[in-house]
Design a protein around this motif. Structure first.
Motif, PDB file in Angstrom:
ATOM      1  N   ALA A  42       0.822  -1.220   0.000  1.00 58.54           N
ATOM      2  CA  ALA A  42       0.000   0.000   0.000  1.00 58.54           C
ATOM      3  C   ALA A  42       0.855   1.268   0.000  1.00 58.54           C
ATOM      4  CB  ALA A  42      -0.932  -0.011   1.200  1.00 58.54           C
ATOM      5  N   ALA A  43       2.111   1.171   0.454  1.00 58.10           N
ATOM      6  CA  ALA A  43       2.968   2.362   0.543  1.00 58.10           C
ATOM      7  C   ALA A  43       3.684   2.677  -0.773  1.00 58.10           C
ATOM      8  CB  ALA A  43       4.002   2.154   1.653  1.00 58.10           C
ATOM      9  N   GLY A  56       0.960  -5.973 -15.390  1.00 59.72           N
ATOM     10  CA  GLY A  56      -0.332  -5.501 -15.902  1.00 59.72           C
ATOM     11  C   GLY A  56      -1.296  -5.164 -14.789  1.00 59.72           C
ATOM     12  N   ALA A  57      -2.593  -5.269 -15.098  1.00 59.26           N
ATOM     13  CA  ALA A  57      -3.647  -4.860 -14.159  1.00 59.26           C
ATOM     14  C   ALA A  57      -3.547  -5.611 -12.822  1.00 59.26           C
ATOM     15  CB  ALA A  57      -5.009  -5.097 -14.799  1.00 59.26           C
ATOM     16  N   LEU A  62      -2.379  -4.851  -6.994  1.00 60.30           N
ATOM     17  CA  LEU A  62      -1.686  -5.173  -5.734  1.00 60.30           C
ATOM     18  C   LEU A  62      -0.971  -3.961  -5.140  1.00 60.30           C
ATOM     19  CD1 LEU A  62      -0.158  -8.656  -6.714  1.00 60.30           C
ATOM     20  CD2 LEU A  62      -1.891  -8.236  -4.943  1.00 60.30           C
ATOM     21  N   LEU A  63      -0.836  -2.884  -5.951  1.00 58.90           N
ATOM     22  CA  LEU A  63      -0.115  -1.675  -5.504  1.00 58.90           C
ATOM     23  C   LEU A  63      -1.045  -0.468  -5.664  1.00 58.90           C
ATOM     24  CD1 LEU A  63       3.201  -2.456  -7.452  1.00 58.90           C
ATOM     25  CD2 LEU A  63       2.806  -2.810  -5.002  1.00 58.90           C
ATOM     26  N   PRO A  64      -2.007  -0.302  -4.756  1.00 61.85           N
ATOM     27  CA  PRO A  64      -3.071   0.696  -4.967  1.00 61.85           C
ATOM     28  C   PRO A  64      -2.581   2.144  -5.035  1.00 61.85           C
ATOM     29  CG  PRO A  64      -3.197  -0.273  -2.765  1.00 61.85           C
ATOM     30  CD  PRO A  64      -2.201  -1.088  -3.529  1.00 61.85           C
ATOM     31  N   ALA A  86      -5.616   3.254 -16.987  1.00 63.09           N
ATOM     32  CA  ALA A  86      -6.822   3.051 -16.173  1.00 63.09           C
ATOM     33  C   ALA A  86      -6.522   3.182 -14.678  1.00 63.09           C
ATOM     34  CB  ALA A  86      -7.426   1.686 -16.476  1.00 63.09           C
ATOM     35  N   HIS A  87      -5.281   2.858 -14.278  1.00 64.99           N
ATOM     36  CA  HIS A  87      -4.902   2.925 -12.858  1.00 64.99           C
ATOM     37  C   HIS A  87      -4.260   4.269 -12.498  1.00 64.99           C
ATOM     38  CE1 HIS A  87      -5.531  -1.427 -13.058  1.00 64.99           C
ATOM     39  NE2 HIS A  87      -5.482  -1.453 -11.737  1.00 64.99           N
TER      40      HIS A  87
END
Ligand code: 8YV
Length: 312
Positions: A42-43, A56-57, A62-64, A86-87
């Motif tokens: 998350a960091a 890819g997606a 996994l890495l928001p 998209a991310h």
């Protein structure tokens, strides 16, 4: 908690500078991302990526907090750019600094192939020269015809080098370029049919998958040689192996393969193939320059500055 995740196999020098500058976490491959705990993932805002495993997606999910993937390489076909868009993830690459080295390897393989330098070296080393005499005659390079498939930055460097070898230059590209004296083909089959050496310098990715089809390979013919410094995916490798084994093309010089480094073992039995371990950009100087561009993009991101070499 570190914001930077470094993925892939880096030189000790690259690792040291990355550690000093970004205090990152290192992992070997995107495939092991899922083994990191949720808080660590998350960091992460920046990934420094090296290698050819898909990113890819699934990896981005996994890495928001991910905002930048700084790729170590000019080719970014392993990264899903639509998913990055998209991310909200920017992607950078390392163009230009490797053009000369990759072109040198293409020309080197072409020379080795035509002049049978590997086999001739074995002839000398194993005493056959002394026992049997002169090495059998091979094929001339100067004055013959070269076809470049993809006249981008690397393709042009290859063409310039081969032109200085007094070769007749033909090329295929999406559009005709300003290249006085060189012949443009609108169709890869016509190009392959015309030339003695076909050099593949396409970008990788879905659009160029199997671009060098069975038909292109057949058109190259039994005196033709294929050189590939792009990606294994650009060539129908099964068709290439069949044609090489049957002598329907004369030979190949290959720096890239499907499933590298675990290449198809059928290649090992072929004396008419010069095999290189995807080392086109692999010089100390060029790899240092690639690492520098990667880190400069990461630094620019952290300082809120414009990225140097964005691809999306
Ligand atoms: C690799 C390459 O990046 O730049 C490219 O597209 O294929 C190479 O330079 C290098 O081998 C590191 O994986």
């Amino acid at each position: 908690m570190t914001e930077t995740l470094v993925i892939g196999d880096y030189s000790d020098t690259d690792k040291a500078v990355l550690s000093e500058t970004f205090a990152p976490l290192f992992i070997a491959s995107p495939r092991t991302l899922g083994t990191l705990d949720k808080g660590t993932r998350a960091a992460v805002t920046v990934v420094a990526l090296k290698g050819h495993a898909p990113f890819g997606a699934d990896e981005m999910d996994l890495l928001p907090a991910l905002r930048l993937v700084a790729n170590y390489g000019v080719g970014y076909d392993a990264i899903d750019i639509a998913a990055a868009d998209a991310h909200g993830v920017k992607v950078t690459n390392t163009p230009d600094v490797l053009n000369d080295d990759v072109a040198d390897i293409a020309v080197g393989m072409l020379l080795c192939q035509s002049r049978e330098m590997m086999q001739a070296s074995t002839w000398a080393r194993t005493g056959e020269w002394a026992a049997k005499g002169e090495y059998p005659l091979n094929r001339k390079v100067s004055g013959r015809t070269a076809g470049i498939l993809g006249l981008g930055r690397i393709g042009r460097e290859i063409a310039n080098r081969l032109a200085s070898f007094k070769m007749d230059i033909h090329y295929f590209a999406r559009s005709e370029k300003d290249t006085p004296g060189w012949t443009y083909h609108t169709d890869p089959v016509s190009l392959a049919h015309t030339v003695d050496f076909l050099v593949v310098a396409l970008v990788g990715g879905k659009d160029t998958e199997n671009f060098v089809s069975a038909q292109v390979i057949e058109a190259l013919g039994s005196r033709g040689v294929l050189i590939n410094i792009s990606r294994g995916t650009t060539v129908d490798e099964a068709a290439l192996l069949d044609a090489l084994e049957a002598g329907r093309i004369a030979g190949a010089g290959l720096d890239v393969f499907l499933n590298e480094p675990n290449i198809d073992p059928r290649f090992y039995d072929l004396n008419n193939v010069v095999i290189q371990p995807h080392q086109g950009s692999g010089t100390v100087e060029t790899r240092a320059a690639m690492g520098q561009i990667q880190r400069d993009n990461m630094g620019a991101f952290h300082r809120g500055k414009q990225l140097l070499t964005p691809v999306n």
